[in-house]
Design a protein around this motif. Structure first.
Motif, PDB file in Angstrom:
ATOM      1  N   LYS A 147       1.259   4.172  -3.137  1.00 13.55           N
ATOM      2  CA  LYS A 147       0.872   5.560  -2.893  1.00 13.55           C
ATOM      3  C   LYS A 147       2.061   6.517  -2.832  1.00 13.55           C
ATOM      4  CE  LYS A 147      -3.275   4.283  -0.240  1.00 13.55           C
ATOM      5  NZ  LYS A 147      -3.954   4.376   1.081  1.00 13.55           N
TER       6      LYS A 147
ATOM      7  N   GLN B  95      -3.858   4.807  -8.749  1.00 14.28           N
ATOM      8  CA  GLN B  95      -4.554   5.610  -7.735  1.00 14.28           C
ATOM      9  C   GLN B  95      -6.069   5.511  -7.890  1.00 14.28           C
ATOM     10  OE1 GLN B  95      -2.452   6.571  -5.351  1.00 14.28           O
ATOM     11  NE2 GLN B  95      -1.026   5.663  -6.836  1.00 14.28           N
TER      12      GLN B  95
ATOM     13  N   ARG C 233       4.678   8.975  -3.960  1.00 18.17           N
ATOM     14  CA  ARG C 233       4.841   9.870  -5.100  1.00 18.17           C
ATOM     15  C   ARG C 233       6.300  10.022  -5.526  1.00 18.17           C
ATOM     16  NH1 ARG C 233      -0.054  12.494  -6.044  1.00 18.17           N
ATOM     17  NH2 ARG C 233       1.024  13.596  -7.709  1.00 18.17           N
TER      18      ARG C 233
ATOM     19  N   TRP D 208       0.686   5.477 -12.849  1.00 16.24           N
ATOM     20  CA  TRP D 208       0.407   6.003 -11.503  1.00 16.24           C
ATOM     21  C   TRP D 208      -1.060   6.392 -11.358  1.00 16.24           C
ATOM     22  CZ3 TRP D 208       2.276   6.890  -6.679  1.00 16.24           C
ATOM     23  CH2 TRP D 208       1.655   7.866  -5.924  1.00 16.24           C
TER      24      TRP D 208
ATOM     25  N   LEU E 238      -7.082   2.122  -6.481  1.00  8.96           N
ATOM     26  CA  LEU E 238      -7.037   2.146  -5.018  1.00  8.96           C
ATOM     27  C   LEU E 238      -8.230   2.882  -4.439  1.00  8.96           C
ATOM     28  CD1 LEU E 238      -3.246   2.908  -4.379  1.00  8.96           C
ATOM     29  CD2 LEU E 238      -4.440   0.819  -3.730  1.00  8.96           C
TER      30      LEU E 238
ATOM     31  N   TYR F 137       0.833  -1.208   0.000  1.00  6.88           N
ATOM     32  CA  TYR F 137       0.000   0.000   0.000  1.00  6.88           C
ATOM     33  C   TYR F 137       0.866   1.256   0.000  1.00  6.88           C
ATOM     34  CZ  TYR F 137      -4.651  -2.065   0.654  1.00  6.88           C
ATOM     35  OH  TYR F 137      -5.831  -2.727   0.470  1.00  6.88           O
TER      36      TYR F 137
END
Length: 554
Positions: A243, A275, A245, A271, A278, A239
């Protein structure tokens, strides 16, 4: 005539240095502090002062906390009565916090111990001495806070310029001055994690897939010499990776994101897709759904062996389904355990508690509540009001009353707090009562797929509760059948127009031919406990015979 010797005063020298710089030298700052303090103790030998053998040195530790090994050891000796005076070079060597200083002085006073600062002359046994010390500590704390603010501002300004400001570098990078350098073989693993997550759509399955293929977190050694990695990825690690960056070539600082000086490992399109997936898995189809339907029994539910059941959820076709799951099933460490639909067991528990509360006499007897003769009417009214609140599924009051729930073979045992019951009813308890009272709801567990369903074995059933998802599913089935009967579209075209797969539409269509008895049961909320959308749309879930349907769904 000989002069009597003064009583012996045991003195402990405490030293501290905030940074580790220079500690490796043969004569460092700690040695200098101790030497000055020892000389001061020696100068007071005529008053009986003598230095204890133990050394209390904290090197590389901040004065903003009391969690220092040597200081804690010193406080233990003070409490044991082995130290009379603590000698420090300066007061800020002991602490830089006014709050911590107050705690230390209280501990010293309790043990009858005082302390002396070699370079600052004052007496802590007088009010003026304490005032002087507080003023010195105020400036010391101010200096520490100003320094901390200056460091935070420097870090923020450096990150705004895209600099890497230290810490454990994300997998795929290694520190390169104030930037990061890509480690090719580690970066390949990071790219695999992102692409495989898009294929699987689930972090648990991603972790299982990586471990099955022998993809481990690479072993790395940090600057402090600590070795990390070399083991399978955990879901928490995955996780955080998904996430992070930094993989985009960016530097994040609090809520701000800045272009970094380092190169990206993950492309922007990948990316953004990760996201979005998720977010979809977290929220389900409706924003705020998590808050509107919380897990009522989270942290309160166990199986018959006392093992906690964890509140979990799954997202299927945009809908969120909640469960209480055994830890072995949740973590993947075993295939034995319970996986109970949350709404079912919450309904059973809520109904049992509401029924128990609704009978004031039985409640008073079982919960050991004292009822004055002239107070029975008020208790009855309060019990009715509380029962109504429970039936409305008021989350707060149910969590307050239920101390714990145990799922056993033939029943569910609910432990209720007698103190909270008395408070909710505004009544008194009889002296020396048990902390909890246990009530039971007779159910049996039956397996349906991976989930365990709760089936009532007594005549006392919870009130009918219409499942809106099932009603919508029936409506969809009949609508799809009406469209097909027009002859203008086939299954594939209708599925494309509805935004679903042909296989899913076919499984829904079967529900247009359910027994009318089952249709009526679903519309009135009298279907079998645990019957949900997933069950009805599973492959081979709906038998063609109406008699078999009744056995399965009623």
């Amino acid at each position: 005539m000989r002069t009597p010797r003064p009583p012996q005063v045991r003195c402990a020298v405490y030293t501290r240095k905030s940074s580790e710089e220079g500690l490796e030298q043969s004569f460092n700052s700690l040695d200098a502090q101790r030497e000055a303090c020892s000389a001061y103790i020696l100068s007071q030998a005529s008053d009986g002062w003598c230095e204890v053998a133990d050394k209390y040195d904290d090197g590389g530790l901040s004065g903003g906390t009391l969690e220092r090994p040597a200081l804690q050891r010193l406080l233990g000796d003070v409490a044991a009565g082995r130290v009379d005076i603590i000698v420090v070079y300066k007061v800020d060597r002991l602490t830089r916090s006014l709050l911590d200083f107050a705690r230390l002085v209280e501990a010293f006073d309790t043990a009858g111990t005082s302390f002396v600062s070699v370079t600052q002359s004052f007496n802590t046994t007088t009010s003026m001495g304490r005032l002087t010390l507080n003023m010195l500590l105020s400036f010391a704390q101010f200096e520490r806070e100003v320094t901390a603010e200056r460091i935070r501002d420097k870090i923020a300004a450096s990150k705004a310029r895209g600099m890497w400001m230290g810490g454990i570098s994300p997998l795929g990078y290694e520190p390169d001055g104030r930037s990061l350098k890509i480690v090719d073989n580690h970066a390949a693993i990071t790219r695999t994690v992102f692409t495989r997550y898009l294929e699987l759509g689930n972090v648990r399955r991603l972790a299982e897939s990586l471990e099955r293929d022998g993809v481990l977190s690479p072993a790395r050694t940090t600057r402090s010499g600590k070795t990390i990695g070399g083991v399978p990825f955990t879901r928490g690690q995955l996780y955080l990776m998904l996430k992070c960056r930094t993989f985009l070539g960016e530097i994040a600082h609090k809520d701000q994101v800045y272009p970094g000086l380092h190169d990206a490992i993950i492309e922007r399109g990948t990316w953004d897709a990760v996201q979005a997936m998720l977010a979809a898995n977290l929220q389900g189809s409706r924003e705020g759904q998590r808050g509107s339907e919380p897990s009522l029994l989270a942290g309160k539910l166990t199986d018959d062996a006392g093992v906690p059941l964890v509140a979990t959820h799954a997202v299927a076709r945009g809908r969120r389904y909640r469960y209480y799951t055994s830890q072995a099933l949740q973590t993947g460490t075993g295939d034995q355990g319970l996986r109970i639909p949350a709404r079912e067991i919450e309904t059973v528990v809520t109904h049992a508690v509401a029924k128990f509360v609704a009978d004031p006499l039985q409640l008073a007897n079982d919960a050991h509540i004292a009822i004055p003769a002239d107070d029975y009417a008020r208790l009855t009214r309060r019990a009715e009001e509380l029962s109504v609140r429970l039936k409305r599924r008021e989350w707060g009051i149910t969590r307050q009353l239920v101390a714990g729930v145990r799922v056993e073979r033939g029943r569910i045992s609910v432990g209720m707090s007698t103190g909270e019951l008395a408070a909710a009813l505004d009544v008194a308890l009889i002296a020396a009562v048990p902390a909890t009272v246990t009530i039971s709801s007779d159910v049996r567990l039956t397996r349906s797929g991976r989930a365990m369903r709760l089936i009532h074995t007594s005549a006392a059933q919870p009130p009918a509760e219409v499942n809106p998802s099932l009603v919508r599913l029936l409506a969809e089935a009949h609508r799809y059948w009406r469209e097909l009967r027009k002859g203008e579209q086939n299954v594939t075209e209708l599925a494309q127009a509805a935004g679903v797969s042909p296989a899913y539409l076919t499984r829904v269509l079967r529900l247009a031919f359910l027994s009318p008895t089952i249709d009526d049961a679903i519309l009135s909320g009298r279907q079998r406990a645990g019957l949900d959308v997933q069950t009805l749309t599973a492959a081979d879930a709906v038998p063609p015979s109406w008699q078999e349907q009744a056995s399965s769904f009623l």
